[in-house]
Design an enzyme around this catalytic site. Structure first.
Site, PDB file in Angstrom:
ATOM      1  N   GLU A 117      -4.868   0.769  -0.724  1.00  0.00           N
ATOM      2  CA  GLU A 117      -3.894  -0.010  -0.080  1.00  0.00           C
ATOM      3  C   GLU A 117      -3.961   0.743   1.266  1.00  0.00           C
ATOM      4  OE1 GLU A 117       0.095   1.391  -1.247  1.00  0.00           O
ATOM      5  OE2 GLU A 117      -0.616   3.515  -1.904  1.00  0.00           O
TER       6      GLU A 117
ATOM      7  N   LYS B  68       6.904   6.959  -5.633  1.00  0.00           N
ATOM      8  CA  LYS B  68       7.340   6.823  -4.215  1.00  0.00           C
ATOM      9  C   LYS B  68       8.015   8.112  -3.990  1.00  0.00           C
ATOM     10  CE  LYS B  68       9.159   3.427  -0.893  1.00  0.00           C
ATOM     11  NZ  LYS B  68       8.102   3.105  -0.129  1.00  0.00           N
TER      12      LYS B  68
ATOM     13  N   ARG C 207      12.373   0.805  -9.835  1.00  0.00           N
ATOM     14  CA  ARG C 207      11.220   1.750  -9.515  1.00  0.00           C
ATOM     15  C   ARG C 207      11.575   3.130  -8.863  1.00  0.00           C
ATOM     16  NH1 ARG C 207       7.619  -0.098  -4.258  1.00  0.00           N
ATOM     17  NH2 ARG C 207       9.364   0.342  -3.180  1.00  0.00           N
TER      18      ARG C 207
HETATM   19  N1  PXG Z   1       2.458   1.172  -0.321  1.00  0.00           N
HETATM   20  C1  PXG Z   1       2.837   2.105   0.247  1.00  0.00           C
HETATM   21  C2  PXG Z   1       2.073   3.749   0.139  1.00  0.00           C
HETATM   22  C3  PXG Z   1       4.159   2.191   0.679  1.00  0.00           C
HETATM   23  O1  PXG Z   1       4.814   3.494   1.047  1.00  0.00           O
HETATM   24  C4  PXG Z   1       4.163  -0.199   0.212  1.00  0.00           C
HETATM   25  C5  PXG Z   1       3.037   0.138  -0.256  1.00  0.00           C
HETATM   26  C6  PXG Z   1       4.810  -1.391  -0.061  1.00  0.00           C
HETATM   27  O2  PXG Z   1       5.949  -1.457  -1.004  1.00  0.00           O
HETATM   28  P1  PXG Z   1       7.191  -2.305  -0.956  1.00  0.00           P
HETATM   29  O3  PXG Z   1       7.630  -2.107  -2.303  1.00  0.00           O
HETATM   30  O4  PXG Z   1       7.762  -1.960   0.316  1.00  0.00           O
HETATM   31  O5  PXG Z   1       6.604  -3.834  -0.859  1.00  0.00           O
HETATM   32  C7  PXG Z   1       5.090   1.300   0.601  1.00  0.00           C
HETATM   33  C8  PXG Z   1       6.060   0.935   1.262  1.00  0.00           C
HETATM   34  C9  PXG Z   1       8.713   2.170   6.707  1.00  0.00           C
HETATM   35  C10 PXG Z   1       8.387   2.828   5.239  1.00  0.00           C
HETATM   36  O6  PXG Z   1       9.886   2.542   6.951  1.00  0.00           O
HETATM   37  C11 PXG Z   1       7.796   1.781   4.380  1.00  0.00           C
HETATM   38  C12 PXG Z   1       7.098   2.579   3.116  1.00  0.00           C
HETATM   39  C13 PXG Z   1       7.445   3.717   3.046  1.00  0.00           C
HETATM   40  C14 PXG Z   1       7.709   4.703   4.092  1.00  0.00           C
HETATM   41  C15 PXG Z   1       8.270   3.901   5.167  1.00  0.00           C
HETATM   42  O7  PXG Z   1       8.105   1.166   7.195  1.00  0.00           O
HETATM   43  N2  PXG Z   1       6.587   1.732   2.506  1.00  0.00           N
END
Ligand code: PXG
Length: 290
Positions: A182, A149, A50
């Protein structure tokens, strides 16, 4: 604490990058948040894929090979003696002048931070969480793909601020058409009549690694159908179950949305089974640290 910065492990105080880095000046860069459980890095390959996809989309060339980042992640975890950890990978565009033009920047920087993880209170997993929909819409595909991301998280930060102001921890974000995309940092799922639904990438969802894992577990372990479909706020309010997924949050039951109780206001059966399966998987699979 040791930080990996451009090929070297340095002390926290020495882990510095230039004020001319376009990652800072313009949010020009990409990142990943990864977990290690029980001495194994969970879904590292998927996170790196990713990261590469995000970088490719913004035309950023990651300075090292995937195999070498994998080794660098392990090296950083070992240097900090971390076996249950949160791993933050950041690739910035690098230093340039004060113009936004990325072709005028020098080489990208790679940062790996490993730390212990701060979790949601245990209570949320047992009793469920309350969330609200916010007015900040998820950015659209025609301006910036929400699948990237990127280091530009203001869209999500504004949503999170609204949630906190409204007394909630997470925000449900809608896309420009008013369908559910989301949450600010998590993906969203609902269960209705034994079917698991989640918005597709084209509805504005980041293609979460936890989201993908949950879809696999639902199909293969729980033997329930999974559909990536358009979901309205009505669908969420009237769902049998609702939960959020993310690397930091894992799987959190949602029991109230905009003050509407989801079903009977308790975490649902499918959600509870998925939490159990997810726990088994994260504790038994992944790239070993030692
Ligand atoms: N949507 C968004 C916009 C995200 O930033 C997810 C979904 C979940 O994706 P994953 O791959 O983690 O299952 C994210 C993930 C944190 C933190 O510190 C988490 C994310 C981004 C920034 C900080 O908790 N996100």
């Amino acid at each position: 604490m040791k930080i990996y910065l451009d090929g070297k492990l340095v002390e926290r105080e020495d882990a510095r990058i230039s004020v001319f880095d376009h990652g800072l000046l313009y949010g020009d860069g990409v990142f990943e948040g990864i977990r290690a459980y029980n001495g194994r890095v969970f879904r590292l390959k998927e996170h790196l894929d990713r990261l590469w996809a995000s970088a490719k989309t913004i035309n950023l060339k990651i300075p090292i090979q995937q195999k070498d980042i994998e080794k660098a992640v392990i090296k950083t975890l070992l240097a900090n003696e971390l076996f249950d950890a949160y791993i933050r990978l950041v690739v910035t565009r690098g230093c340039g002048d004060l113009g936004i033009n990325p072709t005028k920047t020098m080489s990208p920087s790679l940062i790996i931070i490993t730390d212990t993880i701060s979790l949601y209170p245990e209570e949320f997993y047992e009793k469920g969480m309350e969330v609200i929909t916010v007015s900040t819409r998820r950015i659209t595909q025609d301006s910036l793909s929400p699948n990237i991301k990127s280091l530009n998280y203001l869209n999500n930060i504004l949503a999170k601020m609204e949630a906190v102001r409204g007394g909630a921890i997470e925000a449900i974000m809608l896309n420009s058409e008013g369908y559910v995309a989301e949450c600010s940092c998590d993906n969203i799922f609902i269960v209705k009549n034994g079917v698991l639904y989640t918005p597709s990438g084209s509805e504005g969802a980041l293609l979460g690694i936890t989201r993908e894992t949950v879809m696999e577990l639902a199909k293969n372990k729980l033997k329930i159908p999974v559909r990536e479909e358009r979901i309205s706020v009505y669908n969420v309010y009237t769902a049998d179950e609702c939960f959020l997924t993310g690397t930091a949050a894992e799987i959190v039951p949602v029991v109230s949305v905009d003050s509407r109780e989801i079903f009977n206001g308790e975490p649902g059966k499918v959600t509870i089974s998925l939490i159990k399966e997810f726990k088994n998987l994260t504790r038994s699979t992944g790239i070993p640290i030692k």
